[in-house]
Design an enzyme around this catalytic site. Structure first.
Site, short mmCIF file in Angstrom:
data_model
loop_
_atom_site.label_atom_id
_atom_site.label_comp_id
_atom_site.label_asym_id
_atom_site.label_seq_id
_atom_site.Cartn_x
_atom_site.Cartn_y
_atom_site.Cartn_z
N GLY A 1 -3.83 19.16 0.91
CA GLY A 1 -2.67 20.10 2.14
C GLY A 1 -2.08 19.27 2.42
O GLY A 1 -1.45 17.65 0.84
N GLY B 1 0.60 16.55 5.66
CA GLY B 1 0.87 16.46 6.82
C GLY B 1 2.09 15.92 6.84
O GLY B 1 3.16 15.65 6.27
N MET C 1 3.25 12.93 7.32
CA MET C 1 3.31 11.28 6.94
C MET C 1 2.41 11.42 5.53
O MET C 1 2.87 10.46 4.92
CB MET C 1 2.56 10.53 8.38
N ALA C 2 1.42 12.24 4.88
CA ALA C 2 0.68 11.74 4.45
C ALA C 2 0.11 13.39 3.44
O ALA C 2 0.68 14.58 3.87
CB ALA C 2 -0.20 11.33 4.60
N VAL D 1 -2.46 14.76 1.07
CA VAL D 1 -4.08 15.32 0.75
C VAL D 1 -4.60 15.43 -0.81
O VAL D 1 -3.82 16.41 -0.99
CB VAL D 1 -4.92 15.33 1.86
N LYS E 1 -5.27 10.21 -0.11
CA LYS E 1 -4.59 10.36 0.91
C LYS E 1 -3.14 9.30 0.69
O LYS E 1 -3.85 8.59 1.03
CB LYS E 1 -5.05 10.17 2.77
N ASP F 1 -5.95 12.21 19.36
CA ASP F 1 -5.19 13.29 18.40
C ASP F 1 -6.42 14.61 18.24
O ASP F 1 -5.95 15.20 16.99
CB ASP F 1 -4.53 12.92 17.36
#
Length: 693
Positions: A18, A20, A22-23, A25, A40, A134
């Site tokens: 996946g 996100g 900023m990163a 995985v 990650k 979060d």
């Protein structure tokens, strides 16, 4: 990152799991421990962002402090070749958001079980004074057996830290943020409890309680609107279970559960028969709280207008009866006219107010708001614009080092601006980082090439090598492929520059530091290679010996092997093993267009020849047909003493050449090497271990 790539010589990439904000995985195989892990990796556009790097490192530090079976474990954190990465426990399953979507409606007993597992993990974090900040279904993983794991502590913080940034920016996901976080106040354990209440609401109903077209509209609902009833969605939900949602999500943190354990205990009994007839939890009325604080002024403190009037009347002279009778008639007539005037004025005023209201309604109905589209993909932004009764205007593309390719940088009119319907909204879309096409610079003047490339934003490095074919200062070799487009902010270009043929006499380097040796080597235009040995004669980091020895005459651009002291040997160093790896470097004959060792190493780039005829004359002013074309080879090595980011050794070959690469490794270390010729990696090994030799 492609399948099969071995990160840091240990983690072999299998596929992408996946991505996100900023990163990214990836699923990977730990080649040493033979287990699957999740890697990650900080995205390219954030690798030079100090805030992103700090958040990335903070996630590892926060998670490693926690020991709970419901928190994803962190195995490793490192940086290699500018890439920051975390190695985490791999959870074979899906996130809670997808789990709810696939299995909704979920049995109430299973809902309670899921929430108790989540509460266990959050309670462990709170026990260590860490606020997650979060919590959301996307950060909660469910394996194939229904076991819960919480991840992503990237924006968590210690409970003693102030969560307010100087810009008072909101941190977290808007659908799950507590009212106090939205207002920019300090996040506490009760803020995480509010997020848990929203997650419970979503598991019970399949949706979040508050939604809207913009983040601002959702935030306002969290702060002002009462929590919707889950029993209105499904009357079969026990009242005790709904009460958990209502109490966890009160607007005032003081009215929520004091701890996550209290919430878990309440959940644990919410399905008991003893609570079947429980009354609905009533959220304390905020207005009542305000009224209780209002001070009421005593009645006798109010000024008496009637008393004042009486005092005035008492000071006036009393009129006679005739005056009274005539006065009784005249005021009635005057009051009647005054009343009519006020009625007319009141009617006109009411008409004007009505007219103004109608104008405002019509105006409001004819306007709309530019949606928030910064950072979204171009197609998604276009759909949002159309959904807001607007039209897509001109789309311009601009390079950006911070916004991903095909994502919106800005809009005109700006976001959240009130505009007329059908207004055109122009977009500036990222075309990705600025890239510059690089050429073949072999044979050209290095100083001119350096000046030209640095003006484009590249960092340029120089290494020296002797040459009988190229004059001093001419480029012999480059470590990048000609014709390739590169991002100047991300790449350093290395050139091997001719020093011609000049003999120098070596000084005695014994006792020098590494920095002093490099300074001397740059001055004399020679290339040092460093080795490390134990020594009780020289302190750590100082030169023990050199080869060739002092006062030896060598060609400028030649190599000098320098041994630096590790200090005295101790018992801790007993498991350090030294061994050599022998490889044969194939020679490439540019005239014949093939490698003498194997056709597998053919070089079609021809980087040993000048880029164009215009530079050929100046590049080879003193050619000798009898000279054999030279190959300049760069060797990179990583072991206990050497860093893979710097050149271990540089050499010039005119035939297939065997070399021995010295490695020193402990049982827990993994070594590697690569050999670069003409800007291409021709030999590589990323998995050299203590036990394999």
């Amino acid at each position: 990152m492609n399948k099969g790539y071995v990160l840091n010589g240990r983690y072999e990439i299998i596929n992408r799991l996946g991505e996100g904000g900023m990163a990214d995985v990836y699923l990977a195989e730990d080649l040493i421990l033979k287990r699957k892990v999740a890697v990650k990796l900080l995205r390219l556009d954030f690798r030079d962002n100090p805030k992103a790097k700090k958040r990335f490192q903070h996630e590892a530090m926060a998670a490693t402090e926690l020991d709970n079976p419901h928190i994803v474990g962190i195995y490793d954190v490192d940086e290699v070749e500018g890439m920051q990465y975390l190695v985490m426990e791999y959870v074979d399953g899906e996130d809670l958001k997808q789990y709810i979507k696939d299995r909704f409606p979920i049995p109430y007993a299973e809902v309670v079980d899921i929430m108790e597992q989540i509460c266990s993990a959050v309670s462990e974090a709170h026990r260590h004074n860490i606020i997650h900040r979060d919590l959301k279904p996307q950060n909660i993983l469910v394996d194939k057996k229904g076991y819960i794991k919480i991840t992503d502590f990237g924006i968590s913080r210690a409970g003693t830290e102030d969560t307010m940034t100087q810009t008072r920016s909101i941190i977290g996901s808007i659908h799950y943020l507590s009212p106090e976080q939205i207002k920019g106040e300090m996040a506490t354990q009760q803020s995480d409890i509010y997020s848990l209440g929203i997650i419970l609401y979503q598991i019970l109903t399949g949706k979040v309680p508050f939604n809207g077209d913009t983040a601002v509209s959702i935030a306002i609902k969290h702060s002002q609107e009462p929590m919707p009833s889950v029993r209105d969605f499904d009357p079969r939900i026990p009242q005790a279970l709904e009460n958990v949602v209502l109490r966890a999500t009160t607007k005032d943190p003081k009215d929520r559960y004091r701890t996550v354990n209290q919430l878990a205990d309440d959940l644990n009994t919410s399905l008991d028969k003893s609570r079947a007839n429980e009354s609905k939890f009533i959220v304390p009325d905020e207005r009542q709280k305000v009224d209780e604080k209002t001070r009421v002024m005593p009645f006798n403190a109010l000024p008496s207008s009637s008393a004042s009037a009486n005092e005035s009347d008492a000071q006036r002279p009393l009129p006679n009866d005739n005056e009274n009778r005539s006065a009784d008639k005249r005021p009635k007539k005057r009051m009647s006219k005054r009343k009519r005037r006020w009625l007319i004025l009141g009617g006109i005023l009411a008409f004007l107010v009505l007219l103004l209201t109608l104008v405002m309604i019509v105006t409001a109905n004819g306007k709309t708001t530019v949606p928030v589209i910064t950072g979204t993909e171009e197609n998604e932004a276009s759909q949002k614009i159309k959904s807001a009764d607007l039209r897509l205007g001109k789309v311009r593309y601009h390079s950006s080092d911070t916004i991903d390719r095909n994502r919106v940088i800005s809009s005109n009119p700006h976001e959240n601006t009130k505009v007329k319907k059908n207004t055109k909204v122009s977009l500036v879309v990222s075309s990705g980082p600025r890239k510059v096409r690089v050429d073949n610079y072999v044979g050209q003047n290095y100083d001119q090439v350096k000046q030209r490339l640095e003006s484009e934003g590249f960092k340029v490095r120089r290494r020296n090598a002797p040459s009988s074919s190229f004059r001093t200062g001419r480029v012999l070799q480059q470590d990048f492929e000609a014709g390739k487009k590169m991002n100047p902010a991300k790449h350093t270009l290395t050139f091997v520059v001719s020093t011609g043929i000049k003999q120098i006499t070596l000084e005695d380097l014994t006792g020098m530091s590494k920095a002093q040796v490099i300074s001397y080597a740059n001055k004399e235009e020679i290339n040092p290679t460093f080795d490390y040995v134990y020594s009780s004669d020289q302190p750590k980091g100082r030169v023990v010996k050199q080869s060739p020895a002092a006062n030896t005459s060598i060609r400028q651009g030649g190599n000098v092997a320098v041994s630096l002291s590790r200090g005295s040997k101790t018992k801790k160093n007993d498991d350090l093993k030294s061994f050599d790896v022998r490889v044969t470097i194939p020679y490439f004959d540019g005239n014949q267009g093939s490698s003498s060792a194997s056709s597998a190493f053919n070089n079609s780039q021809g980087t040993q020849a000048p880029a164009s005829s215009s530079s050929a004359e100046s590049a080879t002013p003193e050619p000798t047909s009898a000279e054999t074309p030279e190959n300049v080879v760069l060797i990179y090595l990583k072991d206990h003493d050497h860093d893979f980011g710097t050149v271990y050794k540089q050499m010039v070959i005119t035939k297939d050449t065997a070399v021995s690469l010295p490695f020193k490794l402990t049982k827990n270390e993994v070594g590697r090497y690569k050999i670069v010729r003409d800007g291409q990696t021709i030999l590589r090994d990323n998995n050299i271990t203590y036990d394999s030799h």
